[in-house]
Design an enzyme around this catalytic site. Structure first.
Site, mmCIF file in Angstrom:
data_model
loop_
_atom_site.group_PDB
_atom_site.id
_atom_site.type_symbol
_atom_site.label_atom_id
_atom_site.label_comp_id
_atom_site.label_asym_id
_atom_site.label_seq_id
_atom_site.Cartn_x
_atom_site.Cartn_y
_atom_site.Cartn_z
ATOM 1 N N ARG A 45 0.846 -1.191 0.000
ATOM 2 C CA ARG A 45 0.000 0.000 0.000
ATOM 3 C C ARG A 45 0.875 1.232 0.000
ATOM 4 O O ARG A 45 1.706 1.398 0.881
ATOM 5 C CB ARG A 45 -0.835 -0.001 1.286
ATOM 6 C CG ARG A 45 -2.263 -0.176 1.057
ATOM 7 C CD ARG A 45 -3.101 -0.127 2.284
ATOM 8 N NE ARG A 45 -2.557 0.351 3.530
ATOM 9 C CZ ARG A 45 -3.309 0.728 4.547
ATOM 10 N NH1 ARG A 45 -4.616 0.701 4.431
ATOM 11 N NH2 ARG A 45 -2.792 1.115 5.672
ATOM 12 N N THR A 97 -1.109 7.501 -0.817
ATOM 13 C CA THR A 97 -2.415 7.374 -1.501
ATOM 14 C C THR A 97 -3.242 6.221 -0.940
ATOM 15 O O THR A 97 -4.442 6.149 -1.207
ATOM 16 C CB THR A 97 -2.194 7.097 -2.997
ATOM 17 O OG1 THR A 97 -1.551 5.811 -3.125
ATOM 18 C CG2 THR A 97 -1.314 8.153 -3.637
ATOM 19 N N ASP A 116 0.594 -2.999 12.179
ATOM 20 C CA ASP A 116 1.052 -3.400 10.845
ATOM 21 C C ASP A 116 1.339 -4.901 10.844
ATOM 22 O O ASP A 116 2.304 -5.363 11.456
ATOM 23 C CB ASP A 116 2.310 -2.600 10.475
ATOM 24 C CG ASP A 116 2.704 -2.826 9.022
ATOM 25 O OD1 ASP A 116 2.892 -4.001 8.632
ATOM 26 O OD2 ASP A 116 2.793 -1.845 8.273
ATOM 27 N N ASP A 151 4.838 -6.081 9.482
ATOM 28 C CA ASP A 151 5.928 -5.767 10.412
ATOM 29 C C ASP A 151 5.905 -6.695 11.621
ATOM 30 O O ASP A 151 6.952 -7.114 12.122
ATOM 31 C CB ASP A 151 5.832 -4.314 10.872
ATOM 32 C CG ASP A 151 6.340 -3.347 9.814
ATOM 33 O OD1 ASP A 151 7.021 -3.802 8.877
ATOM 34 O OD2 ASP A 151 6.054 -2.143 9.919
HETATM 35 C C1 PRP Z 1 -1.135 -4.588 4.452
HETATM 36 C C2 PRP Z 1 -1.955 -5.853 4.557
HETATM 37 C C3 PRP Z 1 -2.815 -5.788 3.330
HETATM 38 C C4 PRP Z 1 -3.069 -4.300 3.181
HETATM 39 C C5 PRP Z 1 -4.437 -4.030 3.709
HETATM 40 O O1 PRP Z 1 -0.088 -4.758 3.586
HETATM 41 O O2 PRP Z 1 -1.179 -7.013 4.646
HETATM 42 O O3 PRP Z 1 -2.198 -6.301 2.172
HETATM 43 O O4 PRP Z 1 -2.091 -3.622 3.982
HETATM 44 O O5 PRP Z 1 -4.775 -2.714 3.509
HETATM 45 P P1 PRP Z 1 -5.866 -2.277 2.429
HETATM 46 O O6 PRP Z 1 -7.096 -3.111 2.686
HETATM 47 O O7 PRP Z 1 -6.101 -0.828 2.767
HETATM 48 O O8 PRP Z 1 -5.314 -2.462 1.061
HETATM 49 P P2 PRP Z 1 1.058 -3.642 3.365
HETATM 50 O O9 PRP Z 1 0.703 -2.750 2.222
HETATM 51 O O10 PRP Z 1 1.342 -2.976 4.668
HETATM 52 O O11 PRP Z 1 2.283 -4.502 2.871
HETATM 53 P P3 PRP Z 1 3.104 -5.619 3.648
HETATM 54 O O12 PRP Z 1 2.214 -6.837 3.782
HETATM 55 O O13 PRP Z 1 4.243 -5.871 2.719
HETATM 56 O O14 PRP Z 1 3.536 -5.091 4.981
HETATM 57 N N1 URA Z 2 -2.387 -2.946 6.943
HETATM 58 C C1 URA Z 2 -1.989 -3.375 8.155
HETATM 59 O O1 URA Z 2 -0.985 -4.093 8.279
HETATM 60 N N2 URA Z 2 -2.702 -3.007 9.231
HETATM 61 C C2 URA Z 2 -3.801 -2.240 9.135
HETATM 62 O O2 URA Z 2 -4.413 -1.940 10.177
HETATM 63 C C3 URA Z 2 -4.197 -1.805 7.859
HETATM 64 C C4 URA Z 2 -3.478 -2.182 6.775
#
Ligand code: PRP
Ligand code: URA
Length: 209
Positions: free
Chosen positions: A104, A108, A200, A203
């Protein structure tokens, strides 16, 4: 019209309470994500077709039920979705696993694709997309669009925590995709994080913060 299934099973809810706690270690967090995925998988596959087969027990002949051999694929959204794969594969050892990399954009909140590798026969398979978080729904919706562009027709989405904006987006963009969550939290904060959520997910699984 798609359905939203919220699992209220006590074991799932108990594990989720520990997952949400900010003091839970990376090791325990990772284990819990896998265990919750395994328990959710059990419920999300409730509609798999069965067929009757004849066998012999040590005592008598019997007509018993077995899975009808439906082909399945699990598709985690990288990174955090990876944490759910082992739990799913433990329940469905013959499934194939595809990967879709999305992150994400922090400004944005739009998903950005950076990786994709799917089984070559993905169009013949029922797909379960897995990702712990379902916040704006941008990542889940983009993954489903992408899978449909590759010819997938039967898709389910399994997440651990969802929020209303994500469910609204999915209903609008993918009304054919059933969604399974362990909890629906009420809101997102200004950074698009689910509140109260668990922070997160990527993380916390990988210890990158
Ligand atoms: C997180 C999570 C989802 C997304 C959810 O990933 O694992 O993929 O955010 O948010 P959304 O419904 O608003 O799209 P992130 O983009 O943080 O990437 P990561 O898994 O690599 O940490
Ligand atoms: N992605 C995450 O990892 N946590 C949230 O709460 C939303 C998006």
């Amino acid at each position: 019209m798609s359905e939203l299934h919220v699992f209220d099973h006590p074991l799932i809810q108990h594990k989720l309470s520990i997952l949400r706690d900010k003091n839970t270690s990376v090791k325990e967090f990772r284990e819990l994500v896998g265990e919750i995925a395994m328990l959710m998988c059990y419920e999300a596959t409730r509609d798999l077709p069965l067929e009757e087969v004849e066998i012999e027990t040590p005592v008598a002949k019997a007509t018993v039920k077995r899975l009808a051999g439906k082909k399945l694929a699990i598709v985690p959204i990288l990174r955090a979705g990876l944490g759910m794969v082992d739990g799913m594969v433990a329940m469905i050892p013959s499934c194939k696993v595809g990967h879709i990399g999305l992150y994400r954009d922090p400004e944005t909140l739009e998903p950005v694709e950076y990786y994709c590798k799917l089984p070559p026969d993905i169009t013949e398979r029922d797909v379960i997309v897995v990702d712990p978080m379902f916040a704006t729904g941008g990542s889940a919706a983009a993954a489903c669009t992408f899978l449909k562009q590759h010819g997938c027709r039967h898709i389910k989405l399994m997440c651990i925590i969802g929020a209303p904006p994500a469910w609204e987006k999915m209903q609008k963009e993918h009304p054919d995709v059933d969604v399974y969550v362990a909890a629906m939290d009420p809101v997102l904060n200004d950074h698009g994080y689910i509140v109260p959520g668990l922070g997160d997910a990527g993380d916390r699984i990988f210890g990158t913060k």
